[in-house]
Scaffold this motif. Structure first.
Motif, short mmCIF file in Angstrom:
data_model
loop_
_atom_site.label_atom_id
_atom_site.label_comp_id
_atom_site.label_asym_id
_atom_site.label_seq_id
_atom_site.Cartn_x
_atom_site.Cartn_y
_atom_site.Cartn_z
N THR A 137 0.87 -1.20 0.10
CA THR A 137 -0.13 -0.17 -0.06
C THR A 137 0.82 1.29 0.00
O THR A 137 0.70 2.05 -0.85
CB THR A 137 -0.93 -0.09 1.32
OG1 THR A 137 -1.48 -1.13 0.90
CG2 THR A 137 -1.74 1.45 1.37
N ALA B 49 -5.66 -7.32 0.71
CA ALA B 49 -6.78 -6.36 1.34
C ALA B 49 -8.02 -7.31 1.66
O ALA B 49 -8.35 -7.22 2.65
CB ALA B 49 -7.35 -5.47 0.34
N GLY B 50 -8.21 -8.35 0.83
CA GLY B 50 -9.35 -9.33 1.24
C GLY B 50 -8.82 -10.10 2.18
O GLY B 50 -9.57 -10.55 3.02
N LEU C 69 -1.95 -5.13 -9.15
CA LEU C 69 -3.17 -4.93 -8.47
C LEU C 69 -3.73 -5.99 -7.99
O LEU C 69 -4.31 -5.81 -6.83
CB LEU C 69 -4.09 -4.44 -9.71
CG LEU C 69 -3.82 -3.17 -10.50
CD1 LEU C 69 -4.65 -2.99 -11.69
CD2 LEU C 69 -3.89 -1.92 -9.50
N PHE C 70 -3.68 -7.13 -8.42
CA PHE C 70 -4.17 -8.40 -7.59
C PHE C 70 -3.56 -8.63 -6.35
O PHE C 70 -4.16 -8.91 -5.45
CB PHE C 70 -4.21 -9.62 -8.41
CG PHE C 70 -4.90 -10.75 -7.97
CD1 PHE C 70 -6.14 -10.63 -7.54
CD2 PHE C 70 -4.15 -11.73 -7.45
CE1 PHE C 70 -6.85 -11.76 -7.28
CE2 PHE C 70 -4.67 -12.86 -6.65
CZ PHE C 70 -6.08 -13.03 -6.59
N LEU D 257 -9.48 -8.31 -13.42
CA LEU D 257 -8.20 -7.88 -13.66
C LEU D 257 -7.73 -8.52 -14.94
O LEU D 257 -7.05 -8.20 -15.85
CB LEU D 257 -7.38 -8.22 -12.48
CG LEU D 257 -7.43 -7.33 -11.38
CD1 LEU D 257 -6.66 -7.46 -10.39
CD2 LEU D 257 -7.30 -5.62 -12.06
N TRP E 244 -2.33 -6.43 -4.39
CA TRP E 244 -3.17 -5.57 -3.29
C TRP E 244 -4.39 -6.20 -2.90
O TRP E 244 -4.82 -5.94 -1.75
CB TRP E 244 -3.08 -4.22 -3.89
CG TRP E 244 -3.37 -3.25 -2.65
CD1 TRP E 244 -2.74 -2.62 -1.79
CD2 TRP E 244 -4.87 -2.83 -2.49
NE1 TRP E 244 -3.63 -1.65 -0.92
CE2 TRP E 244 -4.64 -2.01 -1.33
CE3 TRP E 244 -6.07 -3.00 -3.25
CZ2 TRP E 244 -6.02 -1.33 -1.10
CZ3 TRP E 244 -7.09 -2.44 -2.94
CH2 TRP E 244 -7.23 -1.41 -1.49
N TRP E 245 -5.05 -6.56 -3.75
CA TRP E 245 -6.66 -6.88 -3.92
C TRP E 245 -6.48 -8.07 -2.91
O TRP E 245 -7.45 -8.23 -2.17
CB TRP E 245 -7.16 -7.02 -5.21
CG TRP E 245 -8.53 -7.49 -5.15
CD1 TRP E 245 -9.06 -8.68 -5.07
CD2 TRP E 245 -9.69 -6.61 -4.79
NE1 TRP E 245 -10.43 -8.77 -5.05
CE2 TRP E 245 -10.90 -7.35 -4.85
CE3 TRP E 245 -9.82 -5.22 -4.70
CZ2 TRP E 245 -12.29 -6.93 -4.77
CZ3 TRP E 245 -11.29 -4.59 -4.42
CH2 TRP E 245 -12.32 -5.53 -4.47
N GLY F 86 -11.84 -10.71 -8.40
CA GLY F 86 -10.68 -9.83 -8.57
C GLY F 86 -9.92 -10.44 -10.04
O GLY F 86 -9.50 -9.75 -10.80
N GLY G 117 -14.57 -12.41 -3.41
CA GLY G 117 -13.63 -11.53 -3.57
C GLY G 117 -12.48 -11.45 -4.35
O GLY G 117 -12.10 -11.08 -5.34
N HIS G 118 -11.78 -12.75 -3.90
CA HIS G 118 -10.71 -13.09 -4.75
C HIS G 118 -11.00 -13.73 -6.25
O HIS G 118 -10.33 -13.29 -7.19
CB HIS G 118 -10.04 -14.41 -4.06
CG HIS G 118 -9.30 -13.89 -2.60
ND1 HIS G 118 -8.86 -12.81 -2.47
CD2 HIS G 118 -8.80 -14.56 -1.35
CE1 HIS G 118 -8.36 -12.59 -1.40
NE2 HIS G 118 -8.25 -13.73 -0.61
#
Length: 361
Positions: free
Chosen positions: A33, A72-73, A65-66, A121, A68-69, A117, A113-114
């Protein structure tokens, strides 16, 4: 509610594993982040250079991006598990119905969510046939295993569609992911050792998953035990020919999936006889993406993922072990044939070149 299956390892080792896992994910999330602007510029430079040289899809940016996603998840998932634990008695209550429902809902959101994503993406197109067969429970779900991505598919697709909580049979290595490790001990889950020296004890744990299986629950198992490749298929067929000659003709017909390992599936069919329907889940489009390096090749971008479910009433399963073995192989052959048909229809065997090379190995 069905028994919880505690970790059979030393408590100290368990606490160390979880502390390290949670700390590593939290630290990684903070670093990614904070450094995101710098990392993004670097990823864009790498992607632009590779695109200009050989028109490679922008994978560095997508993977950043993934990452970070995903992290975060993981943070949201662990927070939800902590809240569920604290609000249902914390250390003073070993188990609670509301805690289980909360964990099931958390896992559906976490997996969704995973998987979502990845879909966004990498531009995956998802086509599902027979989703109505995934519920209601109680059901046994036998799903093929093709990549690191399909681990999230059961909850993200079937669990979300029907609102059912899934009891999992998972390999013990997945305990390295804290959300799976912690959440898996708050609902019925068994983490099996794939090369166990005491297979009877492992199967006894698997059987416990079928105890008191509710109408809003299912049990999910990957009968192959590992991801399919041509080399693994040949090895499995040779092993079966040596150790199970009566089963060998059935295993030798398979081309696109590994032969089912009979221990877990037969134990579940026996323990839930007449009380649970059986659902088979096949999918194509994720084959060959076993490691991050396989995804880096770019073949995942724009892939069409097709999923199909077949449901059979529990009363259709034969009562004897030989009959169940033949029945299981017959349904696995249907799945195998369907995969072959889909690959032909999708063209080029339905596989990007890198994925095809990975499967061939």
């Amino acid at each position: 509610m069905g028994p919880l299956l505690p970790d059979d390892g030393p408590a100290g080792a368990r606490y160390v594993r979880r502390t390290r896992g949670i700390a590593a994910e939290a630290l990684a999330f903070v670093l990614v982040t904070v450094l995101f602007p710098v990392l993004l510029v670097a990823a864009v430079v790498v992607d632009a250079a590779l695109w200009l040289r050989r028109r490679k899809p922008w994978m560095a940016t997508r993977l950043l991006l993934f990452a970070w996603w995903f992290l975060a998840g993981e943070m949201l998932g662990m927070t939800s598990l902590l809240v569920s634990w604290l609000t249902t008695g914390g250390p003073f209550v070993a188990d609670h119905p509301r805690r289980r429902r909360w964990v099931y809902r958390t896992r559906i959101r976490w997996a969704g969510g995973h998987f979502g994503g990845v879909r966004v993406l990498f531009g995956l197109k998802l086509e599902v046939d027979g989703i109505e067969h995934g519920g209601p429970g109680p059901v046994l779900i036998f799903i093929r295993h093709a990549s690191i991505i399909d681990n999230t598919m059961p909850d993200a697709v079937i669990g979300k569609a029907h609102g059912i909580g899934l009891r999992f049979v998972l390999k013990r290595e997945l305990q390295m992911i804290p959300t799976i490790d912690v959440g898996g001990r708050m609902v019925p889950t068994t983490f099996v050792r794939r090369a166990s020296k005491d297979p009877d004890a492992e199967l006894a744990q698997v059987r416990k998953l079928a105890v008191d299986l509710g109408p809003d629950e299912g049990i999910l198992i990957y009968p192959e035990g590992t991801r399919h490749t041509a080399a693994k298929l040949a090895k499995a067929q040779a092993t079966i020919a040596e150790r199970q000659p009566l089963v060998a003709p059935l295993a030798n017909r398979l081309r696109h999936v590994l032969p089912p390992r009979l221990g877990g599936p037969l134990a579940l069919l026996d323990e839930s006889a007449g009380r649970a329907d059986v659902v088979f889940c096949g999918h194509v489009g994720l084959d060959g993406f076993e490691y991050i390096s396989d995804i880096w090749s770019g073949g995942l971008v724009g892939t069409t993922v097709r999923v199909k479910l077949w449901r059979h009433p529990g009363s259709a399963v034969p009562a004897d072990e030989q009959g169940r073995t033949e029945w299981l192989y017959a349904q696995w052959q249907v799945l195998d044939d369907w995969i072959g048909e889909q690959r032909v229809e999708l063209g080029s065997d339905g596989l990007p070149p890198k994925a095809a090379a990975a499967l061939a190995g």
